[in-house]
Design a protein around this motif. Sequence first.
Motif, PDB file in Angstrom:
ATOM      1  N   ALA A  19     -32.313   2.803  27.283  1.00  0.00           N
ATOM      2  CA  ALA A  19     -33.635   2.600  27.413  1.00  0.00           C
ATOM      3  C   ALA A  19     -34.298   3.153  26.091  1.00  0.00           C
ATOM      4  O   ALA A  19     -35.434   2.642  25.579  1.00  0.00           O
ATOM      5  CB  ALA A  19     -34.132   3.118  28.614  1.00  0.00           C
ATOM      6  N   SER A  20     -33.762   4.425  25.584  1.00  0.00           N
ATOM      7  CA  SER A  20     -34.320   5.075  24.525  1.00  0.00           C
ATOM      8  C   SER A  20     -34.359   4.011  23.319  1.00  0.00           C
ATOM      9  O   SER A  20     -35.538   4.008  22.196  1.00  0.00           O
ATOM     10  CB  SER A  20     -33.795   6.262  24.022  1.00  0.00           C
ATOM     11  OG  SER A  20     -33.952   7.259  25.041  1.00  0.00           O
ATOM     12  N   LEU A  21     -33.447   3.421  23.221  1.00  0.00           N
ATOM     13  CA  LEU A  21     -33.365   2.473  21.775  1.00  0.00           C
ATOM     14  C   LEU A  21     -34.178   1.273  22.158  1.00  0.00           C
ATOM     15  O   LEU A  21     -34.715   0.964  21.116  1.00  0.00           O
ATOM     16  CB  LEU A  21     -31.897   2.120  21.927  1.00  0.00           C
ATOM     17  CG  LEU A  21     -31.341   1.275  20.382  1.00  0.00           C
ATOM     18  CD1 LEU A  21     -31.938   1.953  19.128  1.00  0.00           C
ATOM     19  CD2 LEU A  21     -29.903   1.021  20.375  1.00  0.00           C
ATOM     20  N   LYS A  22     -34.188   0.820  23.362  1.00  0.00           N
ATOM     21  CA  LYS A  22     -35.155  -0.090  23.438  1.00  0.00           C
ATOM     22  C   LYS A  22     -36.781   0.186  23.119  1.00  0.00           C
ATOM     23  O   LYS A  22     -37.424  -0.666  22.654  1.00  0.00           O
ATOM     24  CB  LYS A  22     -35.111  -0.582  25.136  1.00  0.00           C
ATOM     25  CG  LYS A  22     -33.658  -1.305  25.327  1.00  0.00           C
ATOM     26  CD  LYS A  22     -33.757  -1.708  26.628  1.00  0.00           C
ATOM     27  CE  LYS A  22     -32.272  -2.335  27.077  1.00  0.00           C
ATOM     28  NZ  LYS A  22     -32.176  -2.997  28.532  1.00  0.00           N
ATOM     29  N   VAL A  23     -37.118   1.347  23.556  1.00  0.00           N
ATOM     30  CA  VAL A  23     -38.365   1.603  23.375  1.00  0.00           C
ATOM     31  C   VAL A  23     -38.621   1.937  21.780  1.00  0.00           C
ATOM     32  O   VAL A  23     -39.689   1.265  21.126  1.00  0.00           O
ATOM     33  CB  VAL A  23     -38.686   3.208  24.117  1.00  0.00           C
ATOM     34  CG1 VAL A  23     -39.878   3.727  23.327  1.00  0.00           C
ATOM     35  CG2 VAL A  23     -38.648   2.968  25.348  1.00  0.00           C
ATOM     36  N   LEU A  24     -37.773   2.205  21.048  1.00  0.00           N
ATOM     37  CA  LEU A  24     -37.639   2.299  19.453  1.00  0.00           C
ATOM     38  C   LEU A  24     -37.919   0.932  18.798  1.00  0.00           C
ATOM     39  O   LEU A  24     -38.598   0.721  18.083  1.00  0.00           O
ATOM     40  CB  LEU A  24     -36.492   3.319  18.953  1.00  0.00           C
ATOM     41  CG  LEU A  24     -36.525   3.729  17.695  1.00  0.00           C
ATOM     42  CD1 LEU A  24     -37.898   4.171  17.077  1.00  0.00           C
ATOM     43  CD2 LEU A  24     -35.198   4.211  17.218  1.00  0.00           C
ATOM     44  N   ALA A  26     -38.800  -1.742  20.246  1.00  0.00           N
ATOM     45  CA  ALA A  26     -40.215  -2.396  20.664  1.00  0.00           C
ATOM     46  C   ALA A  26     -41.242  -1.958  19.743  1.00  0.00           C
ATOM     47  O   ALA A  26     -42.239  -2.553  19.664  1.00  0.00           O
ATOM     48  CB  ALA A  26     -40.284  -2.155  22.093  1.00  0.00           C
ATOM     49  N   ALA A  27     -41.161  -0.632  19.350  1.00  0.00           N
ATOM     50  CA  ALA A  27     -42.085  -0.044  18.728  1.00  0.00           C
ATOM     51  C   ALA A  27     -42.254  -0.418  17.136  1.00  0.00           C
ATOM     52  O   ALA A  27     -43.302  -0.008  16.491  1.00  0.00           O
ATOM     53  CB  ALA A  27     -42.224   1.546  18.830  1.00  0.00           C
ATOM     54  N   LEU A  28     -41.205  -0.641  16.694  1.00  0.00           N
ATOM     55  CA  LEU A  28     -40.858  -1.028  15.110  1.00  0.00           C
ATOM     56  C   LEU A  28     -40.605  -2.293  14.823  1.00  0.00           C
ATOM     57  O   LEU A  28     -39.951  -2.882  15.507  1.00  0.00           O
ATOM     58  CB  LEU A  28     -39.915   0.118  14.841  1.00  0.00           C
ATOM     59  CG  LEU A  28     -40.058   1.549  14.662  1.00  0.00           C
ATOM     60  CD1 LEU A  28     -38.972   2.408  14.497  1.00  0.00           C
ATOM     61  CD2 LEU A  28     -41.218   1.954  13.964  1.00  0.00           C
ATOM     62  N   PRO A  29     -41.119  -2.872  13.677  1.00  0.00           N
ATOM     63  CA  PRO A  29     -40.577  -4.166  13.334  1.00  0.00           C
ATOM     64  C   PRO A  29     -39.192  -4.180  13.115  1.00  0.00           C
ATOM     65  O   PRO A  29     -38.631  -3.145  12.578  1.00  0.00           O
ATOM     66  CB  PRO A  29     -41.275  -4.383  12.020  1.00  0.00           C
ATOM     67  CG  PRO A  29     -42.429  -3.264  12.060  1.00  0.00           C
ATOM     68  CD  PRO A  29     -42.079  -2.397  13.070  1.00  0.00           C
ATOM     69  N   GLU A  30     -38.587  -5.381  13.239  1.00  0.00           N
ATOM     70  CA  GLU A  30     -37.045  -5.389  12.938  1.00  0.00           C
ATOM     71  C   GLU A  30     -36.726  -4.988  11.864  1.00  0.00           C
ATOM     72  O   GLU A  30     -35.594  -4.338  11.576  1.00  0.00           O
ATOM     73  CB  GLU A  30     -36.599  -6.821  13.537  1.00  0.00           C
ATOM     74  CG  GLU A  30     -35.234  -6.984  13.441  1.00  0.00           C
ATOM     75  CD  GLU A  30     -34.924  -8.432  13.930  1.00  0.00           C
ATOM     76  OE1 GLU A  30     -33.859  -9.001  13.349  1.00  0.00           O
ATOM     77  OE2 GLU A  30     -35.262  -8.968  14.772  1.00  0.00           O
TER      78      GLU A  30
END
Length: 76
Positions: A19-24, A26-30
């Motif tokens: 989930a932590s990686l998903k949050v990161l 979602a917050a940053l452009p690819e």
Amino acid sequence: MTQPVLAYHSSADHVVGPASLKVLSAALPETQLEVRELADSYHSRPGQRRREHLTGSLEFVRAHSRVRPEQAGNDG
């Protein structure tokens, strides 16, 4: 945050879940986020291959630095 981000992620991490990686993500452009998977690692250091991962981190910083590699380490 505007700088490129390098994140190491272990699928076997028992402390920091996916989930932590998903949050990161979602917050940053690819284009701003680079994720490197650690196959033989848990939460702490990347096991026997830690030198390889540290070298990869250094290369990432150098690639995204405003200082050219030939200038690195020069104080003058």
